[in-house]
Design an enzyme around this catalytic site. Structure first.
Site, PDB file in Angstrom:
ATOM      1  N   ASP A 173       0.840  -1.189   0.000  1.00 36.63           N
ATOM      2  CA  ASP A 173       0.000   0.000   0.000  1.00 36.63           C
ATOM      3  C   ASP A 173       0.886   1.255   0.000  1.00 36.63           C
ATOM      4  OD1 ASP A 173      -3.088   0.779   1.051  1.00 36.63           O
ATOM      5  OD2 ASP A 173      -1.515   2.240   1.519  1.00 36.63           O
ATOM      6  N   ASN A 181      -2.318  12.818  -3.491  1.00 32.09           N
ATOM      7  CA  ASN A 181      -3.323  13.321  -4.434  1.00 32.09           C
ATOM      8  C   ASN A 181      -3.691  14.762  -4.123  1.00 32.09           C
ATOM      9  OD1 ASN A 181      -3.951  11.259  -6.292  1.00 32.09           O
ATOM     10  ND2 ASN A 181      -5.140  10.161  -4.771  1.00 32.09           N
ATOM     11  N   HIS A 186      -4.642  14.467  -8.971  1.00 31.12           N
ATOM     12  CA  HIS A 186      -4.935  13.067  -9.308  1.00 31.12           C
ATOM     13  C   HIS A 186      -4.131  12.549 -10.500  1.00 31.12           C
ATOM     14  CE1 HIS A 186      -8.083  12.634  -6.369  1.00 31.12           C
ATOM     15  NE2 HIS A 186      -8.200  11.379  -6.736  1.00 31.12           N
ATOM     16  N   GLU A 217      -5.102   2.318  -3.994  1.00 26.71           N
ATOM     17  CA  GLU A 217      -3.634   2.400  -3.977  1.00 26.71           C
ATOM     18  C   GLU A 217      -3.023   1.149  -3.359  1.00 26.71           C
ATOM     19  OE1 GLU A 217      -5.364   3.013  -1.579  1.00 26.71           O
ATOM     20  OE2 GLU A 217      -4.323   3.617   0.234  1.00 26.71           O
TER      21      GLU A 217
HETATM   22  N1  LIG Z   1      -4.837   9.232  -8.300  1.00 22.74           N
HETATM   23  C1  LIG Z   1      -5.512   8.175  -7.874  1.00 22.74           C
HETATM   24  N2  LIG Z   1      -5.833   8.047  -6.573  1.00 22.74           N
HETATM   25  C2  LIG Z   1      -6.476   6.952  -6.156  1.00 22.74           C
HETATM   26  C3  LIG Z   1      -6.861   5.941  -7.047  1.00 22.74           C
HETATM   27  N3  LIG Z   1      -7.483   4.974  -6.328  1.00 22.74           N
HETATM   28  C4  LIG Z   1      -7.508   5.364  -5.046  1.00 22.74           C
HETATM   29  N4  LIG Z   1      -6.901   6.581  -4.923  1.00 22.74           N
HETATM   30  C5  LIG Z   1      -6.737   7.387  -3.721  1.00 22.74           C
HETATM   31  O1  LIG Z   1      -5.911   6.754  -2.758  1.00 22.74           O
HETATM   32  C6  LIG Z   1      -6.170   7.375  -1.494  1.00 22.74           C
HETATM   33  C7  LIG Z   1      -6.054   6.338  -0.406  1.00 22.74           C
HETATM   34  O2  LIG Z   1      -6.105   7.014   0.792  1.00 22.74           O
HETATM   35  P1  LIG Z   1      -6.239   6.341   2.216  1.00 22.74           P
HETATM   36  O3  LIG Z   1      -6.894   5.007   2.088  1.00 22.74           O
HETATM   37  O4  LIG Z   1      -6.847   7.327   3.138  1.00 22.74           O
HETATM   38  O5  LIG Z   1      -4.803   6.005   2.662  1.00 22.74           O
HETATM   39  P2  LIG Z   1      -3.453   6.848   2.627  1.00 22.74           P
HETATM   40  O6  LIG Z   1      -3.666   8.299   2.469  1.00 22.74           O
HETATM   41  O7  LIG Z   1      -2.574   6.212   1.616  1.00 22.74           O
HETATM   42  O8  LIG Z   1      -2.874   6.607   4.069  1.00 22.74           O
HETATM   43  P3  LIG Z   1      -2.091   5.355   4.637  1.00 22.74           P
HETATM   44  O9  LIG Z   1      -2.507   4.163   3.792  1.00 22.74           O
HETATM   45  O10 LIG Z   1      -2.565   5.225   6.043  1.00 22.74           O
HETATM   46  O11 LIG Z   1      -0.634   5.652   4.538  1.00 22.74           O
HETATM   47  C8  LIG Z   1      -7.551   8.010  -1.587  1.00 22.74           C
HETATM   48  O12 LIG Z   1      -7.430   9.408  -1.527  1.00 22.74           O
HETATM   49  C9  LIG Z   1      -8.046   7.599  -2.980  1.00 22.74           C
HETATM   50  O13 LIG Z   1      -8.789   8.640  -3.610  1.00 22.74           O
HETATM   51  C10 LIG Z   1      -6.541   6.097  -8.442  1.00 22.74           C
HETATM   52  O14 LIG Z   1      -6.826   5.273  -9.308  1.00 22.74           O
HETATM   53  N5  LIG Z   1      -5.859   7.224  -8.805  1.00 22.74           N
END
Ligand SMILES: Nc1nc2c(ncn2[C@@H]2O[C@H](COP(=O)(O)OP(=O)(O)OP(=O)(O)O)[C@@H](O)[C@H]2O)c(=O)[nH]1
Length: 311
Positions: A173, A181, A186, A217
């Site tokens: 992850d 983002n 994005h 992610e």
């Molecule tokens: N650009 C982009 N962002 C994505 C995609 N899929 C998911 N995300 C973003 O990934 C982010 C995941 O955030 P969180 O699950 O809060 O986790 P995090 O900010 O990585 O925090 P930790 O995992 O605790 O380190 C979210 O803001 C989603 O919008 C994608 O296909 N493209």
């Protein structure tokens, strides 16, 4: 040079029929031929033709039996089969179609008609294959998607149960990706997902390694026939390589993009079965601990204390 023409397997015990079909189809297709049912099964398994023209009255096993075996084999079940036969009763045709054939030619056949019907079936197969491919990959990264991963996991677990092989599951992850983002937008976020997916593909490069986008992610890697040490090694290599990219990330405590990885391991003994849900949950729990204990790190299941996961 690779022969990109679609492959057709012609199965007939009469050499003359094979020859006629070969002459009529060879301009557009690569033709494989077999005069027995057993040989046809072997060729179908190794060559995976795009279409099979199958005679019913073969010398060793009947075309109907060949069809049944092909349709019950995971590898060959989607190969379209057209029966080519001198038997022309309604019952024969019905039986062939019920066994899963898609069409039926009567001998003596008209080559122009065979050409048109073969072309239609090959075109249909091409479209079906394309749809299947598109429904199994993640459009952004080109990796296998969750759907394909779920299928692959079930098949691999079956193999590991049967052969008592070790499996490692890595859950990966990106750290603080929401902030990434928010800070960079994005589009840059999407670019980061693509870069990380390339690191994963390189890091798990053995033919049996399977890399997929699990969702958002989060990525997942399944290592077949592997030890816990190998799983830990691959995970650490991936973590390190993402770190070494030094992709700026001001919203993260390290100042650059990083990943956390959870690694689960299991190996079934004789008579034991891996519980796929528990296996994935173990990897997820390890990932959770990797996040909780500071991110940009690998946490493996405590192999000494945990028995492999069993149903
Ligand atoms: N650009 C982009 N962002 C994505 C995609 N899929 C998911 N995300 C973003 O990934 C982010 C995941 O955030 P969180 O699950 O809060 O986790 P995090 O900010 O990585 O925090 P930790 O995992 O605790 O380190 C979210 O803001 C989603 O919008 C994608 O296909 N493209």
């Amino acid at each position: 040079m690779t022969n990109l023409k679609p492959k057709i397997l012609v199965v007939d015990d009469e050499r003359l029929n094979i020859r006629l079909l070969y002459e009529g189809l060879r301009d557009e297709y690569q033709i494989l031929a077999s005069s027995t049912g057993m040989d046809a099964l072997r060729i179908a398994n190794t060559e995976l033709p795009d279409l099979i023209l199958l005679d019913i009255g073969l010398d060793d096993i009947s075309g109907h039996d060949v069809c049944t075996q092909l349709k019950s084999n995971e590898l060959t079940k989607n190969i379209p089969i057209i029966f080519v036969t001198a038997q022309d009763t309604y019952e024969d045709e019905l039986k062939g179609l019920e066994l899963g054939a898609i069409d039926y030619f009567r001998k003596p056949f008209s080559i122009p008609l065979v050409r048109v019907r073969v072309r239609n079936q090959i075109e249909l197969k091409r479209k079906t294959d394309m749809l299947q491919y598109l429904s199994s990959i993640d459009g952004l990264t080109g990796l296998a998607n969750r759907r394909q991963f779920d299928e692959h996991l079930v098949n691999t677990i079956r193999y590991a149960d049967r052969q008592h092989r070790g499996l490692c599951l890595l859950m990966i992850d990106i750290d603080r990706f929401k902030q990434y983002n928010d800070l960079y937008g994005h589009v840059r976020g999407d670019d980061a997902l693509k870069v990380v997916s390339r690191v994963l593909t390189k890091g798990a490069g053995r033919p049996m390694d399977f890399v997929a986008r699990f969702g958002g992610e989060e990525f997942i890697i399944l290592l077949t026939d592997s030890s816990p040490e190998e799983g830990a090694l691959v995970a650490e290599k991936i973590r390190e390589q993402v770190e070494q990219l030094h992709i700026p990330h001001e919203g993260c405590e390290f100042g650059f993009l990083s990943v956390s990885v959870g690694v689960a391991y299991t190996k079934p003994d004789i008579g034991e079965h891996i519980d796929e849900r528990a296996f994935v949950e173990h990897a997820d729990t390890c990932l959770y601990f990797a996040k909780e204990s500071g991110r940009n790190r690998v946490i493996c299941e405590n192999f000494e204390l945990h028995r492999p996961i069993k149903k």
